[in-house]
Scaffold this motif. Structure first.
Motif, short mmCIF file in Angstrom:
data_model
loop_
_atom_site.label_atom_id
_atom_site.label_comp_id
_atom_site.label_asym_id
_atom_site.label_seq_id
_atom_site.Cartn_x
_atom_site.Cartn_y
_atom_site.Cartn_z
N GLY A 117 -20.76 70.34 37.62
CA GLY A 117 -19.53 69.56 37.65
C GLY A 117 -19.01 69.29 39.05
N THR A 118 -19.75 69.69 40.06
CA THR A 118 -19.33 69.45 41.45
C THR A 118 -19.51 67.98 41.79
N VAL A 119 -18.48 67.39 42.37
CA VAL A 119 -18.56 65.99 42.76
C VAL A 119 -19.42 65.87 44.01
N LEU A 120 -20.48 65.09 43.91
CA LEU A 120 -21.38 64.88 45.05
C LEU A 120 -20.91 63.71 45.91
N THR A 121 -20.56 62.61 45.26
CA THR A 121 -20.15 61.41 45.96
C THR A 121 -19.19 60.63 45.08
N SER A 122 -18.29 59.90 45.73
CA SER A 122 -17.36 59.03 45.00
C SER A 122 -17.42 57.64 45.62
N TYR A 123 -17.46 56.62 44.78
CA TYR A 123 -17.54 55.23 45.23
C TYR A 123 -16.37 54.45 44.64
N ASP A 124 -15.80 53.55 45.43
CA ASP A 124 -14.72 52.68 44.95
C ASP A 124 -15.31 51.35 44.51
N ILE A 125 -14.72 50.80 43.44
CA ILE A 125 -15.12 49.51 42.90
C ILE A 125 -14.00 48.52 43.21
N ASN A 126 -14.34 47.26 43.42
CA ASN A 126 -13.36 46.22 43.71
C ASN A 126 -12.29 46.20 42.62
N SER A 127 -11.02 46.18 43.02
CA SER A 127 -9.92 46.26 42.06
C SER A 127 -9.82 45.00 41.19
N ARG A 128 -10.37 43.88 41.62
CA ARG A 128 -10.33 42.66 40.82
C ARG A 128 -11.48 42.58 39.83
N SER A 129 -12.43 43.49 39.93
CA SER A 129 -13.57 43.49 39.02
C SER A 129 -13.23 44.28 37.76
N THR A 130 -13.78 43.82 36.66
CA THR A 130 -13.62 44.51 35.38
C THR A 130 -15.00 44.95 34.92
N THR A 134 -21.23 45.68 31.97
CA THR A 134 -20.97 44.25 32.10
C THR A 134 -19.85 44.09 33.12
N ILE A 135 -20.11 43.35 34.18
CA ILE A 135 -19.15 43.19 35.27
C ILE A 135 -18.56 41.79 35.21
N CYS A 136 -17.23 41.72 35.20
CA CYS A 136 -16.51 40.45 35.18
C CYS A 136 -15.47 40.47 36.31
N ASP A 137 -14.71 39.40 36.40
CA ASP A 137 -13.68 39.29 37.43
C ASP A 137 -12.38 38.82 36.79
N ASN A 138 -11.27 39.02 37.50
CA ASN A 138 -9.98 38.52 37.02
C ASN A 138 -10.01 37.01 36.84
N ASN A 139 -10.74 36.34 37.70
CA ASN A 139 -10.92 34.89 37.59
C ASN A 139 -11.97 34.65 36.50
N THR A 140 -11.53 34.08 35.38
CA THR A 140 -12.43 33.92 34.23
C THR A 140 -13.53 32.90 34.46
N ALA A 141 -13.44 32.11 35.51
CA ALA A 141 -14.49 31.13 35.81
C ALA A 141 -15.73 31.78 36.41
N ALA A 142 -15.62 33.03 36.82
CA ALA A 142 -16.75 33.72 37.43
C ALA A 142 -17.83 34.01 36.39
#
Length: 164
Positions: A94-107, A135-143
């Motif tokens: 359960g030890t955290v090895l690495t943490s990555y941030d994802i773009n806040s506008r991505s879903t 499945t990766i989407c964006d706040n902009n639905t046209a993406a």
């Protein structure tokens, strides 16, 4: 010498005086029309780039976890947190090895819905034989959405498809 300066024709002075106000207003109006036509296309391109970047990041994280499980000879969990927009790699204790941030506008949506965790085993398969799809989407639905699939044999594929 002064006589030659005073004898200049007034038309030559007017020809070098610059642009008129009407010419400048017409130019600005044309530029405004061009920008208003191009703006939606630019915002869609930016949204597509965000989706592409997030998908590449997640693919890279999954591949790193797979390799790390083989190197460490232990199970490595990839845990996605939708609220924090982070992906964390954990070992068996359960030890955290690495943490990555994802773009806040991505879903990011994960199938099956019951799990936000993928566990890679040292024998290069996923735990419990579960196939997971991101499945990766964006706040902009046209993406255009992207899909990342992790098969039961820990094969990771990146596709330009999916629905948001």
């Amino acid at each position: 010498m002064n006589a030659s300066v005073n004898n200049r024709q007034p038309n030559r002075l007017m020809a070098n005086s610059g642009f008129t106000l009407i010419e400048l207003m017409v130019t600005i109006a044309v530029l405004a029309i061009i920008v208003s036509i191009a703006a939606p296309s630019i915002s869609t391109q930016l949204a597509n780039q965000r989706v592409k970047s997030t998908a590449s990041t997640i693919t890279s994280i999954l591949k790193d976890a797979k390799v790390e499980s083989v190197i460490r000879r232990q199970n490595i969990q990839v845990v996605y947190s939708d609220t924090a927009k982070t992906i964390v790699l954990k070992n068996t204790s359960g030890t955290v090895l690495t943490s990555y941030d994802i773009n806040s506008r991505s879903t990011v949506s994960i199938t099956p819905n019951s799990t936000n965790t993928v566990t890679f085993q040292p024998n290069k398969v996923t735990a419990n034989g579960v196939k997971v799809t991101y499945t990766i989407c964006d706040n902009n639905t046209a993406a255009t959405p992207r899909k990342i699939e992790v098969s039961t044999i820990a094969s990771i594929s990146h596709k330009l498809e999916g629905t948001c």
